[in-house]
Design a protein around this motif. Structure first.
Motif, short mmCIF file in Angstrom:
data_model
loop_
_atom_site.label_atom_id
_atom_site.label_comp_id
_atom_site.label_asym_id
_atom_site.label_seq_id
_atom_site.Cartn_x
_atom_site.Cartn_y
_atom_site.Cartn_z
N THR A 47 13.41 -48.23 -59.56
CA THR A 47 14.12 -47.47 -60.59
C THR A 47 15.26 -48.29 -61.17
N LEU A 48 16.01 -48.96 -60.29
CA LEU A 48 17.07 -49.84 -60.77
C LEU A 48 16.50 -50.93 -61.67
N GLN A 49 15.35 -51.48 -61.30
CA GLN A 49 14.74 -52.56 -62.07
C GLN A 49 14.30 -52.10 -63.45
N ILE A 50 13.66 -50.93 -63.52
CA ILE A 50 13.16 -50.49 -64.84
C ILE A 50 14.32 -50.05 -65.76
N LEU A 51 15.39 -49.50 -65.18
CA LEU A 51 16.56 -49.17 -66.01
C LEU A 51 17.23 -50.44 -66.52
N THR A 52 17.31 -51.47 -65.66
CA THR A 52 17.90 -52.74 -66.07
C THR A 52 17.09 -53.37 -67.20
N GLU A 53 15.77 -53.35 -67.09
CA GLU A 53 14.91 -53.87 -68.15
C GLU A 53 15.14 -53.13 -69.46
N SER A 54 15.22 -51.81 -69.38
CA SER A 54 15.37 -51.00 -70.59
C SER A 54 16.71 -51.25 -71.26
N PHE A 55 17.78 -51.33 -70.47
CA PHE A 55 19.09 -51.63 -71.05
C PHE A 55 19.08 -53.01 -71.72
N GLY A 73 13.03 -60.99 -59.17
CA GLY A 73 11.78 -61.08 -59.91
C GLY A 73 11.90 -60.61 -61.35
N ILE A 74 13.02 -59.99 -61.71
CA ILE A 74 13.20 -59.53 -63.08
C ILE A 74 13.26 -60.69 -64.06
N ALA A 75 13.50 -61.91 -63.54
CA ALA A 75 13.56 -63.09 -64.40
C ALA A 75 12.18 -63.67 -64.68
N ALA A 76 11.13 -63.10 -64.08
CA ALA A 76 9.77 -63.64 -64.24
C ALA A 76 8.85 -62.61 -64.88
N MET A 77 7.81 -63.09 -65.52
CA MET A 77 6.82 -62.23 -66.15
C MET A 77 6.11 -61.38 -65.10
N GLY A 78 5.89 -60.10 -65.46
CA GLY A 78 5.17 -59.21 -64.55
C GLY A 78 3.74 -59.68 -64.30
N GLU A 79 3.16 -59.21 -63.22
CA GLU A 79 1.81 -59.60 -62.81
C GLU A 79 0.92 -58.36 -62.70
N GLU A 97 2.97 -53.51 -71.18
CA GLU A 97 3.15 -54.94 -71.44
C GLU A 97 4.09 -55.57 -70.41
N PHE A 98 3.83 -56.85 -70.14
CA PHE A 98 4.67 -57.58 -69.19
C PHE A 98 5.71 -58.41 -69.94
N GLN A 99 6.86 -58.58 -69.30
CA GLN A 99 7.97 -59.32 -69.90
C GLN A 99 8.72 -60.09 -68.82
N GLU A 100 9.42 -61.13 -69.26
CA GLU A 100 10.46 -61.73 -68.43
C GLU A 100 11.79 -61.52 -69.14
N PHE A 101 12.87 -61.47 -68.39
CA PHE A 101 14.14 -61.08 -68.97
C PHE A 101 15.19 -62.16 -68.77
N PRO A 102 16.19 -62.21 -69.68
CA PRO A 102 17.25 -63.23 -69.58
C PRO A 102 18.18 -62.91 -68.41
N VAL A 103 18.17 -63.75 -67.39
CA VAL A 103 18.92 -63.49 -66.15
C VAL A 103 19.90 -64.63 -65.88
N SER A 392 8.10 -53.96 -66.07
CA SER A 392 7.42 -54.96 -66.90
C SER A 392 7.58 -56.37 -66.32
N SER A 393 8.60 -56.58 -65.52
CA SER A 393 8.82 -57.89 -64.90
C SER A 393 8.18 -57.92 -63.52
N ARG A 394 8.32 -59.04 -62.84
CA ARG A 394 7.67 -59.21 -61.54
C ARG A 394 8.25 -58.26 -60.51
N LEU A 395 7.38 -57.66 -59.74
CA LEU A 395 7.79 -56.79 -58.65
C LEU A 395 7.82 -57.63 -57.38
N GLY A 396 9.01 -58.16 -57.05
CA GLY A 396 9.14 -59.05 -55.91
C GLY A 396 10.04 -60.22 -56.26
N PRO A 397 10.44 -61.01 -55.25
CA PRO A 397 11.43 -62.07 -55.48
C PRO A 397 10.86 -63.32 -56.12
#
Length: 530
Positions: A47-55, A73-79, A97-103, A392-397
């Motif tokens: 939940t924290l990860q998906i809210l961070t992506e959305s913000f 893993g939020i810095a990497a493309m989802g799988e 859709e999968f995304q990587e985010f600016p971290v 949308s980003s990677r689930l894991g480190p």
């Protein structure tokens, strides 16, 4: 499915498990703070990860702590994973859709991110006293130390600056106590020992320069996305008091530095405080009051604060009442305390007549939560049982190599990685001590020179005694002068006794009436003796 100006959290389901509608967090009310709670393994981190992506996609910078290491893993493309795609299909998220985010990775110890530092002065006596678990008397002495530093232009940047100032105070306790109040050496010694414990726990990495600039955690990218600052907290959690104090300091800095903006269309920054109970455990009332003040007033600075913890009872009621947006994952209700926590959580939601909120909290599955957010005019929405959307980003480190690659292209690369040790209280007090020692030595040297240059006739000596103890100015030894003195004595000279000297002194005073009376008295007593 997606709506303009709102963050998609998930899709609610009816009591018969049929899909109901999308659940959203309105950006306009996102700075009204929030709470994410739930037992271990129920999906709080996702939940924290998906809210961070959305913000981030909405152009809002985010600061969050990575306690377990898997948020990186939020810095990497989802799988592609079957259970994620099944969840997206169930809630009607199409396309998924999968995304990587600016971290930007940060780390107090400089191992898994860019160094995060602040100065002793910026931390202040209140938080520093909390960090070292001081008594009221010790905190009072620490306040005096900070005031003394301010009045004398002594910058307190790192631990050695404060240690040097306390050492100086230990040598001037009587003088300083008269000016500022009682300062005991026992309190100073206790604070010194506390600084040593902090140093052994790695706090020396945290205090120093270059200090963190608030603007560096409020960045946006060229494509308009908000930068996500991820604090590596897995090692930091070994010292939970330092973790809680650091995040409270960061909130306080945001509160003090940011200007008032009222209620913007979207937050200027969102701050996620994971393992929030560490902030309040055994905290004195003055510290809880400080947290309440910051949470209440920082909203008008455009900052949203979201606490993440296992149990809503971990957050004081005075703070809990400030949190308008809530996501409640499953809680267990086996012990009396757990049952109380479920009851508290259920009562904080706006009831939904379609289901019993208390029972629902204990029956939620992984990735499912009760969601209530602020709607029109800031009124909480009716609580809904919601399936949280997949990230949308990677689930894991990330791997270590991937982390280093992200750090190498970071916008703050090279700015915080090298220590700066500029002139501060330690160096200034050291120079003053050296100058005082030199001045004392010079004064002693001048006195010795003046003594040697003083004429023989002006020396304060008694005839027959002083010249036996000192060498004369022409370098003759004491032994030669003793021989000369003895050669001037008449033959048969014998040193008189003390009794003889007294009688002679009395005889000389016989010329006066007092002297004559004294002699008659003495002679009379002598006659009686014979």
């Amino acid at each position: 499915m997606l709506e303009e100006g709102k963050l998609y959290v998930g899709t609610s389901r009816n009591p018969d498990d049929s899909i109901n509608k999308g659940e959203y967090l309105d950006l306009k009310y996102a700075n009204r703070h929030g709470l994410i709670t739930g037992a271990t393994g129920t999906g709080k981190t996702v939940t924290l990860q998906i809210l961070t992506e959305s913000f981030s996609n909405a152009g809002v910078p985010v600061f969050c702590a990575d306690v377990k290491g898997d948020l990186s893993g939020i810095a990497a493309m989802g799988e592609h994973k079957d259970f994620l795609e099944k969840r997206a299909q169930t809630i009607g998220l199409d396309p998924y859709e999968f995304q990587e985010f600016p971290v930007i990775f940060w780390d107090l110890f400089g191992e898994k991110g860019h160094r995060v530092r602040t100065t002793i002065s910026e931390m202040g006596p209140l938080l520093l006293a909390r960090l070292m678990d001081m008594s009221d008397a010790q905190e009072g002495v620490l306040n005096i130390a900070f005031k003394l530093a301010d009045e004398n232009g002594l910058p307190l940047l790192d631990l050695k600056d404060l240690r040097s100032l306390l050492s100086y105070m230990a040598g001037e306790t009587e003088k300083l106590s008269a000016m500022y109040g009682n300062i005991t050496k026992q309190s100073l010694s206790t604070i010194q020992r506390g600084l040593l414990v902090l140093e052994q726990q790695g706090a020396e990495h945290f205090f120093g320069e270059p200090a963190l600039k608030i603007s560096d955690i409020m960045r946006t990218t060229n494509d308009g996305r908000g930068a996500i600052s991820v604090l590596a907290a897995d090692k930091l959690m070994m010292n939970p008091r330092l973790y809680g104090t650091f995040l409270l300091w960061l909130l306080s800095e945001l509160f003090e530095e940011l200007p008032e903006v009222g209620d913007p269309d979207k937050p200027r920054l969102v701050f996620f405080f994971d393992e929030a109970h560490l902030l309040f455990d055994e905290a004195p009332k003055i510290l809880i009051d400080r947290v309440e003040q910051v949470v209440r007033l920082i909203r008008s600075k455009g900052v949203g604060v979201y606490f993440v913890t296992q149990n809503p009872l971990d957050v004081p009621d005075s703070v809990l009442s400030q949190l308008g947006n809530r996501v409640q994952h499953a809680l267990r209700a086996y012990t009396p305390r757990e049952q109380k926590a479920v009851k508290v959580a259920a009562e904080t939601f706006r009831p939904n007549p379609a289901f019993d909120c208390y029972e629902a909290i204990t029956q939620l599955g992984v990735g499912e939560a009760l969601v209530s957010t602020l709607g029109a005019k800031g009124v909480p929405s009716m609580v809904e049982r919601t399936l949280i959307r997949p990230p949308s980003s990677r689930l894991g480190p990330l791997t270590e190599a991937e982390r280093q690659k992200v750090m190498a292209v970071s916008p703050v690369a090279g700015q915080y990685d090298t220590d700066i040790d500029r002139d501060s209280a330690h160096e200034m007090l050291q120079r003053r001590a050296e100058e005082a020692a030199k001045a004392e030595e010079e004064e002693r040297r001048l006195e010795e020179e003046q003594e040697r240059e003083r004429p023989e006739s002006r020396r304060w000596t008694l005839p027959g005694y002083g010249d036996e103890d000192d060498e004369d100015d022409r370098g003759r030894s004491r032994s030669s002068r003793r021989r000369k003195s003895s050669s001037r004595r008449r033959p048969g000279y014998q040193r008189q006794t003390v009794t003889e000297a007294v009688i002679k002194s009395v005889a000389r005073s016989a010329g006066t009436s007092l002297g004559r009376a004294l002699v008659r008295g003495i002679l009379g007593s002598l006659k009686k003796g014979f």
